[in-house]
Design a protein around this motif. Structure first.
Motif, PDB file in Angstrom:
ATOM      1  N   LYS A  39       0.845   4.267  -2.765  1.00 31.57           N
ATOM      2  CA  LYS A  39       0.694   5.693  -2.448  1.00 31.57           C
ATOM      3  C   LYS A  39       1.840   6.515  -3.035  1.00 31.57           C
ATOM      4  O   LYS A  39       1.636   7.634  -3.486  1.00 31.57           O
ATOM      5  CB  LYS A  39       0.602   5.893  -0.938  1.00 31.57           C
ATOM      6  N   GLN A  40       3.054   5.956  -3.029  1.00 37.55           N
ATOM      7  CA  GLN A  40       4.185   6.651  -3.639  1.00 37.55           C
ATOM      8  C   GLN A  40       3.965   6.818  -5.139  1.00 37.55           C
ATOM      9  O   GLN A  40       4.288   7.865  -5.699  1.00 37.55           O
ATOM     10  CB  GLN A  40       5.494   5.885  -3.409  1.00 37.55           C
ATOM     11  N   LYS A  70      -7.037   7.002  -6.898  1.00 40.39           N
ATOM     12  CA  LYS A  70      -6.510   6.752  -5.563  1.00 40.39           C
ATOM     13  C   LYS A  70      -6.259   5.254  -5.419  1.00 40.39           C
ATOM     14  O   LYS A  70      -7.064   4.432  -5.871  1.00 40.39           O
ATOM     15  CB  LYS A  70      -7.547   7.220  -4.536  1.00 40.39           C
ATOM     16  N   ARG A  98       0.841  -1.205   0.000  1.00 41.79           N
ATOM     17  CA  ARG A  98       0.000   0.000   0.000  1.00 41.79           C
ATOM     18  C   ARG A  98       0.875   1.253   0.000  1.00 41.79           C
ATOM     19  O   ARG A  98       0.600   2.221  -0.707  1.00 41.79           O
ATOM     20  CB  ARG A  98      -0.909  -0.010   1.227  1.00 41.79           C
ATOM     21  N   LYS A  99       1.939   1.223   0.779  1.00 43.23           N
ATOM     22  CA  LYS A  99       2.857   2.356   0.857  1.00 43.23           C
ATOM     23  C   LYS A  99       3.447   2.660  -0.529  1.00 43.23           C
ATOM     24  O   LYS A  99       3.523   3.822  -0.930  1.00 43.23           O
ATOM     25  CB  LYS A  99       3.982   2.046   1.848  1.00 43.23           C
ATOM     26  N   GLN A 147       1.061   6.956  -6.745  1.00 42.31           N
ATOM     27  CA  GLN A 147      -0.039   7.897  -6.975  1.00 42.31           C
ATOM     28  C   GLN A 147       0.323   9.336  -6.625  1.00 42.31           C
ATOM     29  O   GLN A 147      -0.181  10.267  -7.247  1.00 42.31           O
ATOM     30  CB  GLN A 147      -1.259   7.445  -6.173  1.00 42.31           C
ATOM     31  N   LYS A 148       1.185   9.497  -5.672  1.00 40.99           N
ATOM     32  CA  LYS A 148       1.530  10.812  -5.124  1.00 40.99           C
ATOM     33  C   LYS A 148       1.941  11.833  -6.186  1.00 40.99           C
ATOM     34  O   LYS A 148       1.582  13.003  -6.099  1.00 40.99           O
ATOM     35  CB  LYS A 148       2.663  10.650  -4.110  1.00 40.99           C
TER      36      LYS A 148
END
Length: 180
Positions: free
Chosen positions: A20-21, A33, A16-17, A23-24
């Motif tokens: 998120k990187q 998202k 997940r981390k 998508q960021k």
């Protein structure tokens, strides 16, 4: 609606981390998202022509799911829901997490398991990554001198994650319409 779906399975939160990187750096019009597959609806998943999928490799080379002693459902339970879908016309890139020291004989095998599943259903798969710089014994995800997707080892080579992720996004970027 965003152009690229970003889905992951996880057990510890590391996958997940990374999602998120990824998508960021992109706006919501380009990339959705990140969504855990245990919360995904089949129609939502199928609505994207471009998908980035993430998975850890658990235990003896397994996808995350209940039989891998995960606390929640994951890829193992989601894939049967989409096994009759046609992925022709969809482009998929896969990233996977593994531990090349603790599990050197099945390093990032889950990349292969997802790759095979979607390839059999007509998807175009992109985002191969060189095996150079890794130390492992065997991986189902290895095809000659490349992995079938981005291989990350946050346990033993975390200092290389940002550089590898950036390089991989540069590889898949043109196909996905990502500004790199």
């Amino acid at each position: 609606m965003a152009k690229i779906g970003l889905f992951f399975g996880t057990d510890t939160g590391k996958t997940r981390k990374i999602a998120k990187q990824i998508q960021k750096g992109f706006d919501d019009e380009l990339m959705a998202k990140p969504l855990n597959v245990n919360r995904a609806e089949v129609d939502d998943f199928m609505s994207y022509d471009f998908l980035i999928l993430g998975t850890p490799t658990l235990s003896e080379g397994m996808l995350p799911g209940m039989s891998a002693d995960c606390d929640n459902e994951s890829w193992e339970e989601f894939l049967p829901q989409i096994e009759d879908q046609d992925f022709s016309g969809k482009t998929i890139a896969i990233y996977g997490l593994g531990d090349q020291v603790g599990y050197p004989d099945e390093f990032v095998n889950a990349i292969y398991l997802l790759h095979e599943f979607f390839e059999e259903r007509g998807a175009t798969l992109v985002g191969r990554w060189p095996v150079e710089g890794y130390e492992f014994n065997a991986s189902m995800a290895q095809d000659d001198d490349e992995f079938l997707g981005l291989a990350l080892d946050l346990d033993n080579q975390s200092m290389m994650t940002d550089e590898r992720l950036k390089g991989w996004l540069e590889i898949i970027g043109p196909t996905f319409g990502l500004p790199v």
